[in-house]
Design a protein around this motif. Structure first.
Motif, PDB file in Angstrom:
ATOM      1  N   GLY A   1       0.786  -1.225   0.000  1.00  0.00           N
ATOM      2  CA  GLY A   1       0.000   0.000   0.000  1.00  0.00           C
ATOM      3  C   GLY A   1       0.822   1.280   0.000  1.00  0.00           C
ATOM      4  N   GLY A   2       1.885   1.305   0.797  1.00  0.00           N
ATOM      5  CA  GLY A   2       2.718   2.500   0.836  1.00  0.00           C
ATOM      6  C   GLY A   2       3.365   2.819  -0.498  1.00  0.00           C
ATOM      7  N   ASP A   3       3.757   1.771  -1.218  1.00  0.00           N
ATOM      8  CA  ASP A   3       4.347   1.973  -2.550  1.00  0.00           C
ATOM      9  C   ASP A   3       3.298   2.494  -3.523  1.00  0.00           C
ATOM     10  OD1 ASP A   3       6.825   0.778  -1.680  1.00  0.00           O
ATOM     11  OD2 ASP A   3       5.837  -1.163  -1.866  1.00  0.00           O
ATOM     12  N   GLU A   4       2.098   1.967  -3.396  1.00  0.00           N
ATOM     13  CA  GLU A   4       1.018   2.426  -4.277  1.00  0.00           C
ATOM     14  C   GLU A   4       0.751   3.914  -4.073  1.00  0.00           C
ATOM     15  OE1 GLU A   4      -3.764   1.890  -4.813  1.00  0.00           O
ATOM     16  OE2 GLU A   4      -2.720   2.670  -3.058  1.00  0.00           O
ATOM     17  N   ILE A   5       0.767   4.355  -2.814  1.00  0.00           N
ATOM     18  CA  ILE A   5       0.553   5.772  -2.516  1.00  0.00           C
ATOM     19  C   ILE A   5       1.603   6.631  -3.206  1.00  0.00           C
ATOM     20  CG2 ILE A   5       0.631   7.486  -0.664  1.00  0.00           C
ATOM     21  CD1 ILE A   5      -0.576   5.278   1.159  1.00  0.00           C
ATOM     22  N   THR A   6       2.852   6.191  -3.136  1.00  0.00           N
ATOM     23  CA  THR A   6       3.935   6.932  -3.789  1.00  0.00           C
ATOM     24  C   THR A   6       3.710   7.010  -5.292  1.00  0.00           C
ATOM     25  OG1 THR A   6       5.526   6.259  -2.086  1.00  0.00           O
ATOM     26  CG2 THR A   6       6.422   6.970  -4.220  1.00  0.00           C
ATOM     27  N   LEU A   7       3.315   5.902  -5.891  1.00  0.00           N
ATOM     28  CA  LEU A   7       3.087   5.876  -7.343  1.00  0.00           C
ATOM     29  C   LEU A   7       1.912   6.743  -7.745  1.00  0.00           C
ATOM     30  CD1 LEU A   7       3.710   2.066  -7.988  1.00  0.00           C
ATOM     31  CD2 LEU A   7       5.207   3.971  -8.626  1.00  0.00           C
ATOM     32  N   PHE A   8       0.911   6.818  -6.890  1.00  0.00           N
ATOM     33  CA  PHE A   8      -0.225   7.694  -7.164  1.00  0.00           C
ATOM     34  C   PHE A   8       0.199   9.158  -7.050  1.00  0.00           C
ATOM     35  CE2 PHE A   8      -3.786  10.166  -5.256  1.00  0.00           C
ATOM     36  CZ  PHE A   8      -4.615  10.211  -6.373  1.00  0.00           C
ATOM     37  N   CYS A   9       0.949   9.474  -6.009  1.00  0.00           N
ATOM     38  CA  CYS A   9       1.349  10.864  -5.783  1.00  0.00           C
ATOM     39  C   CYS A   9       2.322  11.378  -6.834  1.00  0.00           C
ATOM     40  CB  CYS A   9       1.952  11.013  -4.386  1.00  0.00           C
ATOM     41  SG  CYS A   9       0.735  10.847  -3.046  1.00  0.00           S
ATOM     42  N   ASN A  10       3.101  10.471  -7.448  1.00  0.00           N
ATOM     43  CA  ASN A  10       3.999  10.937  -8.510  1.00  0.00           C
ATOM     44  C   ASN A  10       3.370  10.766  -9.892  1.00  0.00           C
ATOM     45  OD1 ASN A  10       4.407   8.272  -9.425  1.00  0.00           O
ATOM     46  ND2 ASN A  10       6.319   8.016  -8.290  1.00  0.00           N
ATOM     47  N   GLU A  11       2.061  10.478  -9.919  1.00  0.00           N
ATOM     48  CA  GLU A  11       1.234  10.428 -11.132  1.00  0.00           C
ATOM     49  C   GLU A  11       1.515   9.221 -12.023  1.00  0.00           C
ATOM     50  OE1 GLU A  11       0.181  14.374 -12.863  1.00  0.00           O
ATOM     51  OE2 GLU A  11       1.871  15.098 -11.642  1.00  0.00           O
ATOM     52  N   THR A  12       2.153   8.195 -11.461  1.00  0.00           N
ATOM     53  CA  THR A  12       2.326   6.959 -12.223  1.00  0.00           C
ATOM     54  C   THR A  12       1.007   6.204 -12.308  1.00  0.00           C
ATOM     55  OG1 THR A  12       4.638   6.764 -11.549  1.00  0.00           O
ATOM     56  CG2 THR A  12       3.560   4.746 -12.319  1.00  0.00           C
ATOM     57  N   LEU A  13       0.241   6.227 -11.224  1.00  0.00           N
ATOM     58  CA  LEU A  13      -1.082   5.596 -11.177  1.00  0.00           C
ATOM     59  C   LEU A  13      -2.166   6.662 -11.216  1.00  0.00           C
ATOM     60  CD1 LEU A  13      -0.492   2.938  -8.361  1.00  0.00           C
ATOM     61  CD2 LEU A  13      -0.670   2.498 -10.831  1.00  0.00           C
ATOM     62  N   GLY A  14      -3.276   6.337 -11.823  1.00  0.00           N
ATOM     63  CA  GLY A  14      -4.381   7.287 -11.914  1.00  0.00           C
ATOM     64  C   GLY A  14      -5.272   7.290 -10.700  1.00  0.00           C
ATOM     65  N   MET A  15      -5.174   6.249  -9.872  1.00  0.00           N
ATOM     66  CA  MET A  15      -5.990   6.163  -8.659  1.00  0.00           C
ATOM     67  C   MET A  15      -5.239   5.366  -7.613  1.00  0.00           C
ATOM     68  SD  MET A  15      -8.938   3.437  -9.913  1.00  0.00           S
ATOM     69  CE  MET A  15      -9.224   4.254 -11.504  1.00  0.00           C
ATOM     70  N   ALA A  16      -5.658   5.539  -6.352  1.00  0.00           N
ATOM     71  CA  ALA A  16      -5.064   4.805  -5.237  1.00  0.00           C
ATOM     72  C   ALA A  16      -6.168   4.142  -4.437  1.00  0.00           C
ATOM     73  CB  ALA A  16      -4.264   5.745  -4.343  1.00  0.00           C
ATOM     74  N   PHE A  17      -5.954   2.899  -4.051  1.00  0.00           N
ATOM     75  CA  PHE A  17      -6.923   2.165  -3.235  1.00  0.00           C
ATOM     76  C   PHE A  17      -6.556   2.203  -1.755  1.00  0.00           C
ATOM     77  CE2 PHE A  17      -7.000  -0.278  -7.372  1.00  0.00           C
ATOM     78  CZ  PHE A  17      -8.155   0.348  -7.845  1.00  0.00           C
ATOM     79  N   CYS A  18      -5.322   2.609  -1.446  1.00  0.00           N
ATOM     80  CA  CYS A  18      -4.854   2.727  -0.057  1.00  0.00           C
ATOM     81  C   CYS A  18      -4.765   4.213   0.281  1.00  0.00           C
ATOM     82  CB  CYS A  18      -3.491   2.042   0.100  1.00  0.00           C
ATOM     83  SG  CYS A  18      -2.854   2.083   1.795  1.00  0.00           S
TER      84      CYS A  18
END
Length: 453
Positions: free
Chosen positions: A282-299
């Protein structure tokens, strides 16, 4: 568990030693009015035990780092307010962390030196120490007023399978997901969500993912599964899509192998832009969302946005928090609940003093908002739903608190079930048949649940 005769003695002691919450801080024990002056926010009729005698009593509070309840300066201030009303009770605090806290408490229990009070959640207070018969019954704090004002999902989580209340709650939060609003607008995907209610349907979630991919955003979202970190997000995502549940209502069995959950996992495995990623938590996903790699975050939750605003004040996109998509548009969110439990150390005076402290911190009309704000979360009381009206960020997330669903993290075998969950997601991501992977999870988790009963 305490015998009936001891419970009767406790009732007498409590009637002599506890106080109705004071109308104002600074009132000394000898000058206290007989009844509480009700607050406009906390409903009238709060029942509480009678006022404490002046007999000096020392009690200990061990607290996990729940917001600023892990900060000594903040807690010292709260205790000072308590001592203005109850100078006869001395509260000594021990600050725990989530790395060694459980070991510290277990060692204290084994040595016969358990703290009088602990501040934490139902996983520990109810499902662990309460289930082992180590905690005091707090039913007398659960007055008719408290039961009517505190959210039902919170109340249900504060009592064990035996129906005994082992926790009295103070604060709560609801976990959400979030989307990159700017990206959604550019991809013409905002049409698929309701920005006012922060909700959307399963059908529109799929349409939004398709729109993002068509726009060029290949990584719309990630079902992260390298470990259990942030797994409340993937559980909520799966359970909400078609109305599935993680456990039964009695919290005795894991129900992930329902047709609703299988259908949800099959949908995620086939939805464009949604990728099962066994390399991140989850923490990695948050980072990827915040740097715009992912379009959404589930965590996601309010703490994540607050941290992001502090660490990245010049962020290039607007964060839009959302409830998880559901087939009927009405989400049930996972969340956290925190409050107090009392270890039964056999000292009735300390038990009574501990209840006096809990009653003041959680119920006193002039104190409770400060107690809750120290946690950085929300009150468990519906009457205090607007306490963050002047806080723009907290107000934005307040809409999610009433959406909190069943607090199922008190089921036996919880640790084994969490491990089995991310293992299952990894299997699905690597091509294992969804039904087969789900049944493997069910067998593992329910065997652990049965062993714990």
């Amino acid at each position: 568990m305490k015998k009936k005769t001891i419970s009767k003695i406790l009732s007498v002691v409590l009637a002599m030693s506890m106080v109705v919450p004071m109308a104002a801080c600074g009132t000394k024990t000898g000058d206290a009015p007989a009844n509480n002056t009700s607050s406009e926010k906390v409903a009238e009729g709060t029942e509480a035990p009678a006022e404490s005698t002046a007999t000096p009593t020392s009690i200990t509070l061990w607290t996990y780092p729940i917001g600023s309840w892990g900060d000594s300066a903040t807690v010292d201030g709260l205790i000072a307010s308590f001592n203005e009303v109850h100078p006869e009770i001395t509260v000594t605090v021990e600050y725990l962390d989530y790395t060694n806290g459980d070991d510290q408490i277990n060692t204290a229990i084994e040595g016969g030196e358990a703290p009088d009070m602990v501040m934490e959640g139902p996983e520990r207070l109810v499902a662990n120490w309460g289930a082992k018969g180590l905690m005091v019954d707090l039913s007398d704090l659960w007055t008719a007023e408290a039961k009517s004002d505190i959210y039902e999902s919170v109340e249900a989580a504060c009592k064990g399978a035996d129906g005994v209340y082992y926790e009295y709650p103070l604060c709560m939060t609801a976990h959400t997901m979030a989307v990159n609003r700017d990206l959604f607008e550019a991809a013409d995907a905002l049409q698929y969500l309701d920005e006012e209610t922060h909700t959307w349907t399963t059908e529109n979630f799929v349409k939004a993912c398709e729109a993002l991919v068509a726009y060029g955003q290949k990584n719309a979202g990630a079902v992260f599964c390298a470990g259990q970190g942030g797994d409340q997000g993937t559980r909520a995502l799966v359970n909400n899509l078609y109305g599935g549940t993680f456990t039964n209502a009695e919290h005795t069995e894991y129900t992930v192998n329902s047709q609703e959950n299988i259908k949800a996992l099959e949908l995620l495995a086939s939805t464009p832009g949604i990728n099962f990623d066994s390399s991140i938590v989850g923490g990695d996903e948050i980072t990827l969302f915040c740097n715009e790699t992912l379009g959404m975050a589930f965590c996601w939750n309010v703490a994540q946005e607050r941290t992001h605003k502090i660490t990245t004040p010049d962020t290039n996109f607007e964060i839009l928090p959302m409830a998880f998509p559901s087939d009927d548009g009405e989400a049930e969110l996972c969340g956290g609940i925190w409050g107090f439990g009392i270890f039964d150390n056999g000292d009735e005076a300390k038990i009574a003093a501990s209840k006096t402290f809990i009653d003041f911190i959680c119920n006193d009309a002039n104190q409770v908002e400060d107690s809750v704000k120290a946690s950085t979360y929300w009150s468990v009381r519906k009457s205090l739903a607007d306490m963050y009206a002047d806080d723009e960020l907290m107000s934005k997330y307040s809409v999610f608190v009433p959406m909190m669903g069943d607090y199922y993290q008190v089921v036996g075998g919880w640790a084994e079930a969490r491990t089995a969950w991310w293992n299952m997601l990894q299997q699905i991501g690597s091509g294992t048949d969804v039904t087969t992977a789900v049944e493997t999870f069910s067998e593992t988790a329910n065997a652990a649940a049965a062993a714990a009963q």
